[in-house]
Scaffold this active site. Structure first.
Site, mmCIF file in Angstrom:
data_model
loop_
_atom_site.group_PDB
_atom_site.id
_atom_site.type_symbol
_atom_site.label_atom_id
_atom_site.label_comp_id
_atom_site.label_asym_id
_atom_site.label_seq_id
_atom_site.Cartn_x
_atom_site.Cartn_y
_atom_site.Cartn_z
ATOM 1 N N GLU A 18 0.846 -1.196 0.000
ATOM 2 C CA GLU A 18 0.000 0.000 0.000
ATOM 3 C C GLU A 18 0.883 1.248 0.000
ATOM 4 O O GLU A 18 0.704 2.164 -0.800
ATOM 5 C CB GLU A 18 -0.907 -0.018 1.235
ATOM 6 C CG GLU A 18 -1.764 1.228 1.385
ATOM 7 C CD GLU A 18 -2.474 1.275 2.730
ATOM 8 O OE1 GLU A 18 -3.439 2.055 2.854
ATOM 9 O OE2 GLU A 18 -2.065 0.556 3.665
ATOM 10 N N HIS A 19 1.820 1.311 0.940
ATOM 11 C CA HIS A 19 2.800 2.400 1.013
ATOM 12 C C HIS A 19 4.188 1.826 0.777
ATOM 13 O O HIS A 19 4.545 0.818 1.392
ATOM 14 C CB HIS A 19 2.788 3.076 2.387
ATOM 15 C CG HIS A 19 1.443 3.565 2.829
ATOM 16 N ND1 HIS A 19 0.572 2.787 3.586
ATOM 17 C CD2 HIS A 19 0.817 4.756 2.632
ATOM 18 C CE1 HIS A 19 -0.529 3.485 3.830
ATOM 19 N NE2 HIS A 19 -0.412 4.679 3.261
#
Length: 443
Positions: free
Chosen positions: A329-330
């Site tokens: 996601e990050h």
């Protein structure tokens, strides 16, 4: 306080293929049969009973008796008055940056002539009505209001509905006001998703639902998106996650802080460090323990660290390959020249490059959206943006000459697919044009 298990260095090269696969597995998020059945019942009751069911579920799950489901304008104004100027100024700055970035995402009209007399266009229209779900609880998320409400406003959505569990935090109400959201309802959980998907006496039905939530909210979004009488949703959701790639020049304290900023989201969050430098990995493990002692949500972060990883690789290229396979996601690139490898990054929700780009910047105020695909969906889904609040339409217009020039191609392809009505729709027009041309020539 006992140290976490996040202090064991794992040598990637010494792991078997099965072990490597296990290291990149995420905490399970599949809804249990109990949750699936409970959510299905909630959806059916809200659809059948409307506001009555919403009040019943608020009493049962939130332990709040809700008289008025909709929050009034005076209540929103009162919430604004209770907030400090510092919070208001911070939100205003965040909105400015989010506006700049999302305004830049407006798609130009595509208008081309594919061949003489054949004009094709692509135009966009806002989704007429959208619903925003904002979780409540001990840590309200006004930043999510800004991340969802700002692009909805820029896109021109005619109706924006916001639901959040009662009592709604002042910060959330002020953020809604800042985004121009006027329809705010104090409903939480799966029942809020049902209300926005089906509508009730108080809550209007919307076309698309956005926002994060717990397992019940996530399952409710999944179910309504698969029902003909339901609503579309933004994307599949999973626990928050971050992967950091670090080289020997990285700062362990910065890495630890970024890892913990995701770990504190929830016990099912996952954080991973990839580095070719074992000394950096060990220093990060020490920093994590030291910084944990300072966190208000240390217990939650500790639980998340139980399924997190410190992985030592052969080289930076191996870090990149592992990251692309995981699809975080990050993704944080704590390396000396991150711009030199960004072209090799294929799967990530949002990328943070260099020492001075903390993940928190994207969460709050850099301007990018913090609603991101998780659980490996980065291989097929994008970070939330203006495009999610609009829809594309194509337009074509053919002149008589354009149709004549394209007719034989269409007729041949239609005949090849044995769709004679398709062919006939062209043939009739060609005949009419030829007859008209013949009549003109006779004159």
């Amino acid at each position: 306080m006992q140290p976490t298990n996040f202090n064991t260095l794992i040598n990637w090269q010494q792991c078997s293929e099965e072990q490597q696969k296990a290291l990149l597995s995420r905490p399970a998020i599949n809804a249990s049969e109990r949750i699936t059945a409970a959510v299905s019942d909630i959806l059916d009751r809200v659809k059948a009973e409307g506001d009555s069911a919403l009040r019943d579920f608020s009493q049962r799950f939130d332990h709040v008796q809700v008289a008025d489901i909709r929050i009034t304008a005076s209540e929103i104004a009162a919430a604004s008055a209770r907030l400090s100027d510092d919070v208001k100024h911070a939100m205003a700055q965040a909105v400015r940056n989010i506006e700049i970035f999302h305004n830049a995402q407006k798609m130009p009209v595509v208008d081309v002539e594919t061949q003489p007399g054949v004009r094709c266009q692509q135009i966009t229209r806002p989704i007429a009505s959208v619903g925003l779900y904002i979780p409540g609880g001990s840590a309200p998320l006004p930043s999510t209001v800004l991340m969802l409400g700002t692009p909805a406003r820029i896109a021109g959505c005619q109706r924006v509905v916001l639901c959040s569990p009662p009592p709604i935090a002042d910060e959330i109400l002020y953020a809604a006001q800042l985004c121009g959201i006027q329809e705010v309802f104090q409903i939480g959980g799966a029942q809020a998703i049902a209300a926005m998907a089906f509508g009730s006496e108080s809550v209007p039905k919307v076309h698309k639902i956005f926002g994060p939530g717990n397992a019940y909210v996530t399952e409710a979004k999944r179910q309504v998106s698969q029902r003909l009488d339901g609503a579309a949703i933004d994307m599949p959701a999973g626990p928050s996650e971050v992967l950091v790639i670090a080289d020997s020049g990285a700062t362990p304290a910065f890495i630890a802080a970024d890892l913990l900023s995701q770990a504190e989201h929830g016990p099912d969050s996952q954080v991973i460090l990839l580095t070719p430098d074992a000394a950096i990995a060990q220093a990060v493990a020490v920093e994590v323990e030291q910084q944990l002692a300072l966190l208000s949500r240390a217990d939650i972060a500790r639980q998340a660290l139980e399924s997190s990883r410190l992985i030592v690789t052969n080289d930076l290229q191996q870090c990149i390959d592992i990251s692309n396979a995981y699809g975080p996601e990050h993704l944080i690139l704590q390396i000396r020249q991150p711009e030199e490898i960004i072209d090799q990054i294929d799967n990530a929700g949002s990328v943070f490059m260099g020492d001075w780009s903390p993940e928190s910047a994207g969460d709050y105020a850099s301007g990018t959206n913090h609603v991101l695909p998780t659980y490996g969906y980065t291989s097929t889904y994008s970070s939330l943006g203006l495009a999610d609040f609009v829809k594309r339409m194509t337009v074509q217009q053919l002149t008589p000459q354009g149709l004549l020039g394209l007719a034989s191609t269409i007729e041949t392809l239609a005949q090849a697919e044995q769709l004679t009505a398709h062919k006939n729709a062209v043939t009739l027009r060609v005949t009419a044009l030829n007859n008209a041309l013949t009549a003109v020539n006779k004159e």
